[in-house]
Structures are given as structure tokens and as C-alpha cells.
Motif scaffolding. Structure first.
Motif, short mmCIF file in Angstrom:
data_model
loop_
_atom_site.label_atom_id
_atom_site.label_comp_id
_atom_site.label_asym_id
_atom_site.label_seq_id
_atom_site.Cartn_x
_atom_site.Cartn_y
_atom_site.Cartn_z
N PRO A 164 0.82 -1.22 0.00
CA PRO A 164 0.00 0.00 0.00
C PRO A 164 0.86 1.27 0.00
O PRO A 164 1.99 1.29 0.48
N VAL A 165 0.27 2.33 -0.55
CA VAL A 165 0.93 3.64 -0.54
C VAL A 165 1.11 4.10 0.90
O VAL A 165 0.19 4.01 1.72
N GLN A 166 2.30 4.57 1.21
CA GLN A 166 2.59 5.10 2.54
C GLN A 166 3.61 6.23 2.40
O GLN A 166 4.37 6.27 1.45
N SER A 167 3.61 7.14 3.35
CA SER A 167 4.53 8.27 3.30
C SER A 167 5.95 7.79 3.62
O SER A 167 6.18 7.18 4.67
N ILE A 168 6.87 8.10 2.72
CA ILE A 168 8.28 7.77 2.93
C ILE A 168 9.04 9.04 3.31
O ILE A 168 9.91 9.02 4.17
N THR A 169 8.68 10.13 2.66
CA THR A 169 9.23 11.45 2.98
C THR A 169 8.04 12.43 2.95
O THR A 169 6.94 12.07 2.54
N PRO A 170 8.27 13.69 3.34
CA PRO A 170 7.17 14.67 3.25
C PRO A 170 6.67 14.91 1.83
O PRO A 170 5.59 15.48 1.64
N TYR A 171 7.42 14.46 0.83
CA TYR A 171 7.06 14.71 -0.57
C TYR A 171 6.40 13.51 -1.24
O TYR A 171 6.00 13.59 -2.40
N THR A 172 6.28 12.38 -0.54
CA THR A 172 5.72 11.17 -1.14
C THR A 172 4.24 11.36 -1.45
O THR A 172 3.52 12.02 -0.69
N VAL A 173 3.80 10.78 -2.57
CA VAL A 173 2.39 10.80 -2.91
C VAL A 173 1.58 10.25 -1.73
O VAL A 173 2.00 9.30 -1.07
N GLU A 194 10.65 12.18 -10.36
CA GLU A 194 10.33 12.09 -8.92
C GLU A 194 11.33 12.94 -8.15
O GLU A 194 12.54 12.82 -8.35
N ARG A 195 10.83 13.81 -7.28
CA ARG A 195 11.68 14.74 -6.53
C ARG A 195 11.54 14.51 -5.04
O ARG A 195 10.51 14.86 -4.45
N GLN A 196 12.53 13.88 -4.45
CA GLN A 196 12.63 13.67 -3.00
C GLN A 196 11.47 12.87 -2.41
O GLN A 196 11.20 12.96 -1.22
N GLU A 197 10.80 12.08 -3.23
CA GLU A 197 9.69 11.27 -2.73
C GLU A 197 10.17 10.00 -2.05
O GLU A 197 9.48 9.46 -1.17
N TYR A 198 11.33 9.51 -2.48
CA TYR A 198 11.89 8.30 -1.85
C TYR A 198 13.02 8.65 -0.89
O TYR A 198 13.10 8.11 0.21
N ALA A 199 13.90 9.54 -1.31
CA ALA A 199 15.05 9.91 -0.48
C ALA A 199 15.21 11.42 -0.49
O ALA A 199 15.28 12.05 -1.55
N LEU A 200 15.25 12.02 0.68
CA LEU A 200 15.45 13.45 0.78
C LEU A 200 16.80 13.82 0.19
O LEU A 200 17.79 13.12 0.36
#
Length: 254
Positions: A164-173, A194-200
Motif C-alpha cells: 500500500p501507498v505510505q509516506s516515505i518522505t514529506p514529498y511522497t504521494v 520524482e523529486r525527494q519522494e523516496y530519499a530526501l
């Protein structure tokens, strides 16, 4: 403890067995022991003993008096071809890493899972650290989003039900519906950004590949302070892939 066999005896046996395997491989429909012994230059009793041993180990099998390659030999052949394809892909990624100056990734979606096959990076341009399992966080990184965008609705839903979709960083969908809308907007041949959605501190771009039967992608990453390089770099990668499409065609299924 019994003495070890003399090395020359072992080498001779291996050489004779290999000659027999080569003789069998040259005969698609198989061949009888007498013919194989003659072609391998061996006495019939020696050939027959080796053929029985090779059959017992699965390298050959006997069908209606003819010896043909067995599953073990076919696995060796398949493994060798796979290693060659992987080497070809690694060489291509290393070339693009050096010419573009970014880490380059190759990944596929196989058997319901995201699989990163090859990565080419360098101390000056390191790859993104897999701090959260790539397979479980496909919604958050460019590689996963690119692969998911190539799946049909049923396969995509199955994947997101399992991961399931979950927040990885503040920018994650934030949710699966937002992700679905984004994936539906993705152009068939356009890069996924993709901009900082997986790794800041990291921006990534992935290119969908249409070669082969499974969803595949090439991707690059950059530090976020070099974000202005991302789109030119991924366009350059697209051009490089187009020029080497013939090479990729035989390598894409690794």
C-alpha cells in the motif's frame, strides 16, 4: 585416507566427457553411443561408461537408444547466456554513467515484483541508498512509478494491495488514488520524474522501455541541488538507448 586420483587421469576423463557432450550438442535429434564414440574418438566401452554417467547426472538423457542433452546441460547453457546478457547490460550502463555523469539503473517488473537488475555508479556519482525496500516502496521512487505505469489496471491494483501507498518522505504521494491519477497521466514514452519522494536530497527520472515482454525501465538519479541537470541528462540517456537498441534487445530479459 585413500590417495587422491592422479590429476592427469581426472583431466583426461573430463576432456573425454566434454567431447561427448559436444558431439551430442551437435546432433539436435540425438545420436547412438556408437556414433558418439566415433565422433569423439573414443573406444565404445569408454564412451558408453561416460554416457551413462552423464545421463545419471542429468547432463544427457537417453530416448529410444539416442542420447540427447539433458536438463542439467540446458541449465548450464541458459545460465551462460544469461550471464552474457547481464555483462552486456552492465557494460552499457557503465558507458552511459561515464558519458552522462550520473548513476544509471536498469529494473524490471517480474512475477509481481520490482527488481533492480543492474546499477552503474561511481564514487563521484553514487547511487541512491536503498534505505527502504525498493520492492515495497514502488509508489515513492521513479523506478517503481515508471514500472507501475506500464502495468494494466488489474496488475497495478494487485501490486498496491500488497504494497500500500505510505509516506516515505514529506514529498511522497499521499494515497493510492493520487498515485493512480499520476500514473494515468504518464506518457507512454515520457520520463517519470520524482523529486525527494523516496530519499530526501535526491531527484530521479525513469524511462519506460518497450523492448521485451515485461515492464522495464532505465533510470538516473542526482542530488537535489543539481535538479536542473535531471531532464537534460535523462533526455541524453533516451538518445543513447535509441542508438543501442539492438544491444538492449538481446539483453533486456536478464
Amino acid at each position: 585416507m585413500p590417495p587422491e586420483p592422479h590429476p592427469t587421469t581426472l583431466i583426461g576423463s573430463v576432456q573425454r566427457a566434454m567431447r561427448l557432450l559436444e558431439a551430442v550438442a551437435a546432433r539436435e535429434q540425438g545420436a547412438p553411443a556408437k556414433q558418439l564414440a566415433r565422433e569423439a574418438g573414443l573406444a565404445l566401452p569408454t564412451a558408453y561408461h561416460l554416457l551413462r554417467t552423464l545421463a545419471h547426472e542429468g547432463y544427457l538423457r537417453r530416448e529410444k537408444g539416442l542420447f540427447v542433452l539433458g536438463e542439467a546441460a540446458e541449465r548450464l547453457s541458459s545460465s551462460g547466456a544469461q550471464q552474457k546478457r547481464r555483462s552486456t547490460m552492465n557494460d552499457a550502463l557503465a558507458q552511459w554513467r561515464d558519458s552522462i555523469g550520473v548513476p544509471v539503473y536498469y529494473a524490471t517488473y517480474r512475477d509481481g515484483e520490482i527488481e533492480v537488475i543492474c546499477v552503474a555508479d561511481s564514487p563521484a556519482s553514487p547511487a541512491v541508498e536503498e534505505w527502504a525496500d525498493f520492492r515495497e516502496t514502488g509508489h515513492a521512487h521513479a523506478i517503481g512509478q515508471c514500472l507501475l505505469s506500464q502495468l494494466d489496471e488489474k496488475a497495478r491494483k494487485d501490486h498496491l494491495d500488497r504494497y500500500p501507498v505510505q509516506s516515505i518522505t514529506p514529498y511522497t504521494v499521499r494515497d493510492s488514488e493520487s498515485l493512480r491519477r499520476r500514473l494515468e497521466r504518464a506518457g507512454r514514452l515520457e520520463p517519470v520524474i520524482e523529486r525527494q519522494e523516496y530519499a530526501l536530497g535526491t531527484v530521479c527520472a525513469a524511462i519506460p522501455l518497450t523492448v521485451g515482454s515485461c515492464a522495464s525501465t532505465m533510470a538516473i538519479s542526482l542530488p537535489s541541488h543539481q535538479a536542473d541537470r535531471l531532464l537534460p541528462a535523462v533526455r541524453q540517456l533516451q538518445g543513447e538507448i535509441g542508438r543501442l537498441l539492438g544491444t538492449l534487445a538481446v539483453s533486456i530479459s536478464i
